[in-house]
Design a protein around this motif. Structure first.
Motif, PDB file in Angstrom:
ATOM      1  N   SER A 175     160.267  -3.658  64.825  1.00 31.01           N
ATOM      2  CA  SER A 175     159.721  -2.902  63.701  1.00 31.01           C
ATOM      3  C   SER A 175     158.438  -3.570  63.227  1.00 31.01           C
ATOM      4  O   SER A 175     158.165  -4.732  63.551  1.00 31.01           O
ATOM      5  CB  SER A 175     160.730  -2.832  62.548  1.00 31.01           C
ATOM      6  OG  SER A 175     161.053  -4.134  62.076  1.00 31.01           O
ATOM      7  N   THR A 176     157.662  -2.820  62.482  1.00 29.11           N
ATOM      8  CA  THR A 176     156.471  -3.370  61.843  1.00 29.11           C
ATOM      9  C   THR A 176     156.703  -3.247  60.344  1.00 29.11           C
ATOM     10  O   THR A 176     156.552  -2.183  59.759  1.00 29.11           O
ATOM     11  CB  THR A 176     155.206  -2.598  62.271  1.00 29.11           C
ATOM     12  OG1 THR A 176     155.192  -2.472  63.685  1.00 29.11           O
ATOM     13  CG2 THR A 176     153.949  -3.339  61.833  1.00 29.11           C
ATOM     14  N   ASP A 177     157.096  -4.360  59.735  1.00 30.46           N
ATOM     15  CA  ASP A 177     157.594  -4.332  58.363  1.00 30.46           C
ATOM     16  C   ASP A 177     156.517  -4.546  57.312  1.00 30.46           C
ATOM     17  O   ASP A 177     156.657  -4.097  56.173  1.00 30.46           O
ATOM     18  CB  ASP A 177     158.681  -5.405  58.180  1.00 30.46           C
ATOM     19  CG  ASP A 177     159.893  -5.159  59.069  1.00 30.46           C
ATOM     20  OD1 ASP A 177     160.076  -4.001  59.503  1.00 30.46           O
ATOM     21  OD2 ASP A 177     160.639  -6.116  59.327  1.00 30.46           O
ATOM     22  N   VAL A 178     155.432  -5.236  57.681  1.00 36.00           N
ATOM     23  CA  VAL A 178     154.422  -5.598  56.679  1.00 36.00           C
ATOM     24  C   VAL A 178     153.036  -5.069  57.034  1.00 36.00           C
ATOM     25  O   VAL A 178     152.324  -4.559  56.174  1.00 36.00           O
ATOM     26  CB  VAL A 178     154.368  -7.135  56.510  1.00 36.00           C
ATOM     27  CG1 VAL A 178     153.222  -7.543  55.598  1.00 36.00           C
ATOM     28  CG2 VAL A 178     155.685  -7.656  55.947  1.00 36.00           C
ATOM     29  N   LEU A 179     152.646  -5.185  58.298  1.00 39.94           N
ATOM     30  CA  LEU A 179     151.262  -4.886  58.685  1.00 39.94           C
ATOM     31  C   LEU A 179     151.137  -3.585  59.479  1.00 39.94           C
ATOM     32  O   LEU A 179     150.308  -3.477  60.382  1.00 39.94           O
ATOM     33  CB  LEU A 179     150.702  -6.054  59.503  1.00 39.94           C
ATOM     34  CG  LEU A 179     150.583  -7.388  58.760  1.00 39.94           C
ATOM     35  CD1 LEU A 179     150.142  -8.483  59.712  1.00 39.94           C
ATOM     36  CD2 LEU A 179     149.612  -7.282  57.592  1.00 39.94           C
ATOM     37  N   ASP A 180     151.947  -2.594  59.142  1.00 35.55           N
ATOM     38  CA  ASP A 180     151.940  -1.360  59.918  1.00 35.55           C
ATOM     39  C   ASP A 180     150.626  -0.592  59.817  1.00 35.55           C
ATOM     40  O   ASP A 180     150.335   0.254  60.664  1.00 35.55           O
ATOM     41  CB  ASP A 180     153.114  -0.455  59.522  1.00 35.55           C
ATOM     42  CG  ASP A 180     153.186  -0.203  58.033  1.00 35.55           C
ATOM     43  OD1 ASP A 180     152.812  -1.095  57.261  1.00 35.55           O
ATOM     44  OD2 ASP A 180     153.608   0.894  57.647  1.00 35.55           O
ATOM     45  N   ASP A 181     149.810  -0.863  58.803  1.00 35.47           N
ATOM     46  CA  ASP A 181     148.505  -0.207  58.699  1.00 35.47           C
ATOM     47  C   ASP A 181     147.394  -1.049  59.332  1.00 35.47           C
ATOM     48  O   ASP A 181     146.224  -0.672  59.284  1.00 35.47           O
ATOM     49  CB  ASP A 181     148.163   0.082  57.234  1.00 35.47           C
ATOM     50  CG  ASP A 181     148.164  -1.180  56.366  1.00 35.47           C
ATOM     51  OD1 ASP A 181     148.742  -2.191  56.798  1.00 35.47           O
ATOM     52  OD2 ASP A 181     147.591  -1.135  55.265  1.00 35.47           O
ATOM     53  N   VAL A 182     147.765  -2.185  59.939  1.00 30.66           N
ATOM     54  CA  VAL A 182     146.777  -3.094  60.520  1.00 30.66           C
ATOM     55  C   VAL A 182     146.953  -3.222  62.029  1.00 30.66           C
ATOM     56  O   VAL A 182     145.977  -3.244  62.773  1.00 30.66           O
ATOM     57  CB  VAL A 182     146.883  -4.501  59.868  1.00 30.66           C
ATOM     58  CG1 VAL A 182     145.902  -5.481  60.520  1.00 30.66           C
ATOM     59  CG2 VAL A 182     146.655  -4.413  58.373  1.00 30.66           C
ATOM     60  N   ILE A 183     148.204  -3.279  62.503  1.00 28.08           N
ATOM     61  CA  ILE A 183     148.467  -3.543  63.915  1.00 28.08           C
ATOM     62  C   ILE A 183     149.250  -2.396  64.547  1.00 28.08           C
ATOM     63  O   ILE A 183     149.969  -1.667  63.869  1.00 28.08           O
ATOM     64  CB  ILE A 183     149.236  -4.869  64.108  1.00 28.08           C
ATOM     65  CG1 ILE A 183     150.589  -4.843  63.375  1.00 28.08           C
ATOM     66  CG2 ILE A 183     148.386  -6.039  63.638  1.00 28.08           C
ATOM     67  CD1 ILE A 183     151.433  -6.099  63.568  1.00 28.08           C
TER      68      ILE A 183
END
Length: 344
Positions: free
Chosen positions: A204-212
């Motif tokens: 999952s992408t829990d924190v940086l989903d708008d970056v990576i």
């Protein structure tokens, strides 16, 4: 003793560990460095007293270059390694061997055809706690291994990804926390546990989903051929870089690694077995102290004419675990580029 001539491709953060290890050895000499960033290459060559070449292909025909160290971004490893091996050079590459299993297999096949040897940098196998754990498993002194777990809770900022140009992207990094940060820990789990029969996990992408594009968190359950169960959790979403934690439960005791110290819990008491070495090689603390030991061992194998044990077939094992975790995760949530990686 005729010194083995070395070249380093990629003059970024990890390259000084290789340069310092070469400088500390008898019978080895850093001859040249290559990097697409001219200023970075010039600064590196001034610091380490070697020449620079603008294109790594210039190294391939040089008779004064015996060993090439790959310290480049992940997506460059495969072609560079294959080119160097085809030229008969020995290659020592930073992890991962490649961005996917298919590319890693192509490197291994090139090594099979080459006069040169291939080595993969999984330096944590050389850390004292890892060596002690392996020794205890092989000796059977605590009885059979029953289960183990590994927890990696680190931090990577938005800036870490945006400044690199290649991190955080499927095509160039090959994944996220699994392939870049926790691959060393996954490698240790399979080195301790042996043959794997099943892997089931989630990313999952829990924190940086708008970056990576890739994952910043992952967990998995791993089953080994002798019935040992392994539990893994890794994330880059923690606010700090916390030390890796390992626990291995045996029939007659439990080994625990905390803050790079190894303890034995047995009969209601805890005993310190070993403490971490001091980092003196210019590296970050979480890289451990194994780089110099691994590089020295690689060169010793070359001088003795022996096959290096941490080769392509060993280096590919952690990549296979990562591919299995991606495959068993919810592929509908992964981009098309990730599906292409899984198909390999």
């Amino acid at each position: 003793m005729t010194a083995l001539g070395a070249a380093i491709i990629g003059c970024g953060a990890i390259a000084p560990l290789h340069a310092n290890a070469i400088a500390a050895m008898e019978g080895a000499r850093l001859v040249a460095a290559a990097d697409s960033n001219d200023a970075q290459a010039a600064a590196f060559s001034t610091l380490y007293g070697c020449e620079t070449v603008p294109d790594y292909h210039e190294l391939l025909e040089r008779k004064d270059i015996d060993v090439v160290h790959l310290c480049t971004p992940h997506y460059l490893h495969a072609q560079m390694a294959i080119d160097c091996l085809n030229a008969g050079k020995h290659v020592l590459t930073e992890k991962p061997l490649a961005v996917d299993v298919a590319a890693a297999r192509r490197i291994t096949e090139a090594a099979d055809r080459s006069k040169g040897q291939l080595g993969v940098v999984f330096q944590n196998r050389y850390n004292e706690p890892s060596q002690k754990i392996r020794q205890i498993i092989v000796s059977g002194e605590l009885g059979p291994l029953l289960c183990m777990k590994a927890v990696v809770t680190w931090h990577r900022s938005e800036q870490y990804y945006t400044e690199s140009g290649w991190r955080g992207k499927w095509a160039t990094e090959g994944g996220g926390v699994l392939i870049n940060q926790t691959i060393h820990t996954l490698d240790l789990l399979q080195w301790f546990g042996g043959e794997i029969t099943s892997v089931k996990g989630k990313v999952s992408t829990d924190v940086l989903d708008d970056v990576i594009e890739v994952e910043d968190s992952a967990h998995a359950c791993i089953t080994f051929a002798d019935g040992v169960k392994g539990l893994f959790y890794g994330t880059n979403a923690y606010p700090v870089n916390s030390p890796v934690e390992l626990e291995l439960v045996f029939e007659q005791g439990t080994l625990l690694q905390r803050r790079d110290c190894l303890y034995l819990w047995q009969d209601g008491r805890e005993k310190l077995l070993c403490e971490p070495g001091t980092v003196t090689n210019g590296g970050k603390s979480y890289w451990g102290t194994g780089h110099q030991l691994l590089i020295k061992d690689f060169y010793q194998h070359l001088r003795d004419g022996r096959k290096f044990w941490l080769d392509g077939r060993e280096g590919i094992k952690a990549l296979e675990i990562i591919a299995d975790i991606y495959r068993s995760s919810d592929s509908r949530k992964l981009p098309v580029t990730a599906a292409a990686i899984l198909s390999n």
